[in-house]
Motif scaffolding. Structure first.
Motif, PDB file in Angstrom:
ATOM      1  N   LEU A  30      -1.656  33.102  20.370  1.00  0.00           N
ATOM      2  CA  LEU A  30      -2.935  32.667  21.177  1.00  0.00           C
ATOM      3  C   LEU A  30      -2.627  31.099  21.816  1.00  0.00           C
ATOM      4  O   LEU A  30      -3.302  30.921  22.764  1.00  0.00           O
ATOM      5  CB  LEU A  30      -3.967  32.782  20.383  1.00  0.00           C
ATOM      6  N   ARG A  31      -2.192  30.201  20.880  1.00  0.00           N
ATOM      7  CA  ARG A  31      -1.895  28.739  21.061  1.00  0.00           C
ATOM      8  C   ARG A  31      -1.084  28.957  22.341  1.00  0.00           C
ATOM      9  O   ARG A  31      -1.542  28.073  23.326  1.00  0.00           O
ATOM     10  CB  ARG A  31      -1.586  28.168  19.843  1.00  0.00           C
ATOM     11  N   ASP A  32       0.060  29.430  22.537  1.00  0.00           N
ATOM     12  CA  ASP A  32       0.769  29.319  23.621  1.00  0.00           C
ATOM     13  C   ASP A  32       0.031  29.936  24.871  1.00  0.00           C
ATOM     14  O   ASP A  32       0.191  29.423  25.675  1.00  0.00           O
ATOM     15  CB  ASP A  32       2.100  30.187  23.500  1.00  0.00           C
ATOM     16  N   ALA A  33      -0.736  31.219  24.637  1.00  0.00           N
ATOM     17  CA  ALA A  33      -1.268  31.674  25.801  1.00  0.00           C
ATOM     18  C   ALA A  33      -2.282  30.658  26.506  1.00  0.00           C
ATOM     19  O   ALA A  33      -2.475  30.582  27.735  1.00  0.00           O
ATOM     20  CB  ALA A  33      -1.976  33.040  25.479  1.00  0.00           C
ATOM     21  N   TYR A  34      -3.241  30.159  25.482  1.00  0.00           N
ATOM     22  CA  TYR A  34      -4.151  29.207  25.889  1.00  0.00           C
ATOM     23  C   TYR A  34      -3.712  27.937  26.409  1.00  0.00           C
ATOM     24  O   TYR A  34      -4.126  27.355  27.365  1.00  0.00           O
ATOM     25  CB  TYR A  34      -5.238  28.825  25.183  1.00  0.00           C
ATOM     26  N   LEU A  36      -0.906  27.492  28.208  1.00  0.00           N
ATOM     27  CA  LEU A  36      -0.226  28.060  29.399  1.00  0.00           C
ATOM     28  C   LEU A  36      -1.648  28.295  30.403  1.00  0.00           C
ATOM     29  O   LEU A  36      -1.366  27.853  31.607  1.00  0.00           O
ATOM     30  CB  LEU A  36       0.566  29.299  29.441  1.00  0.00           C
ATOM     31  N   ALA A  37      -2.535  28.871  29.915  1.00  0.00           N
ATOM     32  CA  ALA A  37      -3.599  29.191  30.733  1.00  0.00           C
ATOM     33  C   ALA A  37      -4.522  27.940  31.268  1.00  0.00           C
ATOM     34  O   ALA A  37      -4.736  27.862  32.200  1.00  0.00           O
ATOM     35  CB  ALA A  37      -4.859  29.990  29.895  1.00  0.00           C
ATOM     36  N   HIS A  38      -4.422  26.726  30.440  1.00  0.00           N
ATOM     37  CA  HIS A  38      -4.998  25.650  30.852  1.00  0.00           C
ATOM     38  C   HIS A  38      -3.977  24.856  31.812  1.00  0.00           C
ATOM     39  O   HIS A  38      -4.428  23.909  32.673  1.00  0.00           O
ATOM     40  CB  HIS A  38      -5.478  24.804  29.680  1.00  0.00           C
ATOM     41  N   VAL A  58       3.407  35.892  27.304  1.00  0.00           N
ATOM     42  CA  VAL A  58       2.358  35.031  27.180  1.00  0.00           C
ATOM     43  C   VAL A  58       1.957  34.565  28.599  1.00  0.00           C
ATOM     44  O   VAL A  58       0.586  34.288  28.548  1.00  0.00           O
ATOM     45  CB  VAL A  58       3.059  33.555  26.640  1.00  0.00           C
ATOM     46  N   GLY A  59       2.718  34.618  29.685  1.00  0.00           N
ATOM     47  CA  GLY A  59       2.152  34.459  30.975  1.00  0.00           C
ATOM     48  C   GLY A  59       1.098  35.539  31.526  1.00  0.00           C
ATOM     49  O   GLY A  59       0.061  35.233  32.092  1.00  0.00           O
ATOM     50  N   LEU A  60       1.396  36.575  31.067  1.00  0.00           N
ATOM     51  CA  LEU A  60       0.434  37.925  31.320  1.00  0.00           C
ATOM     52  C   LEU A  60      -0.774  37.458  30.523  1.00  0.00           C
ATOM     53  O   LEU A  60      -1.784  37.801  31.266  1.00  0.00           O
ATOM     54  CB  LEU A  60       1.043  39.272  30.869  1.00  0.00           C
ATOM     55  N   TYR A 109       7.505  27.158  33.022  1.00  0.00           N
ATOM     56  CA  TYR A 109       6.941  27.614  31.688  1.00  0.00           C
ATOM     57  C   TYR A 109       7.643  26.616  30.607  1.00  0.00           C
ATOM     58  O   TYR A 109       8.729  26.725  30.375  1.00  0.00           O
ATOM     59  CB  TYR A 109       7.124  28.865  31.304  1.00  0.00           C
ATOM     60  N   ARG A 110       6.878  25.770  30.068  1.00  0.00           N
ATOM     61  CA  ARG A 110       7.524  24.790  29.164  1.00  0.00           C
ATOM     62  C   ARG A 110       6.793  24.999  27.670  1.00  0.00           C
ATOM     63  O   ARG A 110       5.333  25.331  27.876  1.00  0.00           O
ATOM     64  CB  ARG A 110       6.911  23.308  29.240  1.00  0.00           C
TER      65      ARG A 110
END
Length: 121
Positions: A30-34, A36-38, A58-60, A109-110
């Motif tokens: 969730l941290r990684d997804a949020y 990246l989302a931001h 994570v990108g999806l 993606y970092r």
């Protein structure tokens, strides 16, 4: 519109994936997804060309969290990318390949190398 959970793991420390022999917790995912989302640029359409399976999901998830449409063309040839750009002129590409040559705005993606702390709501 009805919404559905991203996944059903009830505990933050539940394992949701493995990457390079390491367990990925729900909290980390969730941290990684949020994160990246931001960092996603403006635009409703996202082309996810991450080759690493974890980065791809994570990108999806980042796209889902931000209401973006994940474009999944059958191939990534220059002609297909041009056609896709005509269909979705605001499209951008998320990639983990530093040599990605897709002719779209790119977001590399970092990811953080450290295990995150608690997620702020």
């Amino acid at each position: 519109m009805q919404s559905l959970p991203l996944f059903t793991h009830a505990q933050p420390q539940s394992i949701v994936a493995y990457r390079e022999g390491r367990a990925i917790t729900a909290q980390r995912f969730l941290r990684d997804a949020y994160e990246l989302a931001h960092s996603l640029p403006p635009g409703r359409n996202l082309l996810n060309l991450c080759t690493d399976r974890y980065r791809f999901i994570v990108g999806l998830a980042a796209g889902l969290l931000t209401g973006r449409c994940s474009l999944l063309p059958p191939t990534h040839t220059p002609e297909v990318i041009r056609q896709m750009s005509a269909y979705a002129p605001d499209a951008f590409c998320v990639t983990d390949d530093a040599d990605c040559a897709v002719e779209l705005p790119l977001l590399f993606y970092r990811e953080a190398d450290t295990e995150p702390g608690p997620i702020a709501a």
